[in-house]
Design an enzyme around this catalytic site. Structure first.
Site, mmCIF file in Angstrom:
data_model
loop_
_atom_site.group_PDB
_atom_site.id
_atom_site.type_symbol
_atom_site.label_atom_id
_atom_site.label_comp_id
_atom_site.label_asym_id
_atom_site.label_seq_id
_atom_site.Cartn_x
_atom_site.Cartn_y
_atom_site.Cartn_z
ATOM 1 N N ASP A 76 -0.904 -6.133 11.062
ATOM 2 C CA ASP A 76 -0.650 -7.294 11.915
ATOM 3 C C ASP A 76 0.856 -7.437 12.116
ATOM 4 O O ASP A 76 1.525 -8.162 11.382
ATOM 5 C CB ASP A 76 -1.247 -8.545 11.279
ATOM 6 C CG ASP A 76 -1.135 -9.777 12.169
ATOM 7 O OD1 ASP A 76 -0.559 -9.671 13.272
ATOM 8 O OD2 ASP A 76 -1.633 -10.842 11.747
ATOM 9 N N TYR A 173 -6.067 10.871 7.549
ATOM 10 C CA TYR A 173 -5.246 10.371 6.443
ATOM 11 C C TYR A 173 -4.061 11.298 6.195
ATOM 12 O O TYR A 173 -2.913 10.842 6.072
ATOM 13 C CB TYR A 173 -6.106 10.268 5.181
ATOM 14 C CG TYR A 173 -5.334 9.927 3.925
ATOM 15 C CD1 TYR A 173 -5.021 8.615 3.619
ATOM 16 C CD2 TYR A 173 -4.938 10.927 3.036
ATOM 17 C CE1 TYR A 173 -4.325 8.286 2.469
ATOM 18 C CE2 TYR A 173 -4.241 10.616 1.882
ATOM 19 C CZ TYR A 173 -3.928 9.295 1.599
ATOM 20 O OH TYR A 173 -3.227 8.988 0.456
#
Length: 269
Positions: A76, A173
């Protein structure tokens, strides 16, 4: 959310302060404990701070440790200003950023089956979120006059052995961690003139909740002599390496990668 647990006099203690992302468990917890043992004030950050769990974690710290807990979601970006302000305000300063928080793949499997959701998740947290958090913290660090001591301040990226060792069953990843390896070098170049050292720490096979999904596979590999130091690594192994770097015990170094992997990175036959 800002949740302070135990704070001694922060004005005259003189000790440095470190922010550890993903610090509530696993490798992050090992890092936070090792930093506290070296006298750092520690700001433990995680996506969610449960007060009861934080109270439980506090008991693992030395009685004199200065620990604060701050919630923050790396993905965020709009919340980064609030998150960074809370981290700096916890003890009035911030000398070390440990970029430990990260996620793994939604499911291990064939590289040809990687989903956009899993790809985006790994890059939004492991790479994008980490890059921009480092950017924000670096800007705040540069507002403070340098202490004039090499390695008095530092930024440490916790990547993975998969930054260099290909793992097709979790390719998204591995790619996100390879990007972090370059991010470390780039910030090392940008910040060296300001007395801020930058390091990358590459854990190998570390026993954490994240690796439990593959425990049986790696137990079998270890039984066959998987690594030169042939055992599971522990979070405290990584923690001690990070604390050594944060303490400035490796002067005249920056941009380097420290392998905490039992020698797994050594090419041999």
């Amino acid at each position: 959310m800002f949740y302070r647990l135990h704070v001694m006099d922060i004005q005259d203690s003189g000790s440095r302060v470190a922010l550890v992302t993903g610090g509530m468990g696993g490798i992050g917890k090992g890092i936070a404990l090792a930093l506290a043992a070296r006298g750092f004030g520690v700001v433990v950050a995680d996506r969610r701070i449960d007060p009861a769990r934080a109270d439980g974690l506090r008991t693992a710290f030395p009685a004199s440790a200065r620990v604060a807990f701050v919630e923050g979601d790396l993905a965020d970006l709009d919340d980064h200003p609030r998150f960074v302000n809370a981290a700096f305000d916890a003890f009035g300063r911030l000398d070390v950023l440990v970029n430990n928080a990260g996620v793994s793949v939604l499911s291990r499997g064939d590289l040809l089956d990687v989903s956009p959701d899993s790809y985006d998740l790994n890059f939004s947290v492991n790479t994008r979120g980490t890059f921009f958090l480092t950017q924000a913290v670096s800007r705040r660090m540069l507002e403070v006059e340098p202490a004039g001591v090499e390695s008095a301040r530092s930024i440490i990226f916790v990547s993975s052995s998969n930054a260099a060792i290909a793992a097709p069953e979790r390719g998204e990843y591995a790619m996100s961690k390879a990007a972090i390896a370059m991010t470390s070098k780039l910030y090392a170049l940008r910040l060296a003139a300001h007395g801020i050292a930058v390091y990358e720490v590459r854990p190998g096979l570390i026993s954490t909740p994240m690796t439990q999904v593959a425990q049986e596979r790696f137990d079998n590999l270890l039984a066959g002599g998987f690594t030169p130091i042939n055992r599971w690594g522990m979070p405290e192994d990584v923690g001690r390496a990070v604390a050594t770097l944060a303490a400035g015990d490796l002067p005249f170094t920056t941009g380097t990668a420290i392998q905490v992997d039992g020698g797994m990175h050594i090419h041999h036959y």
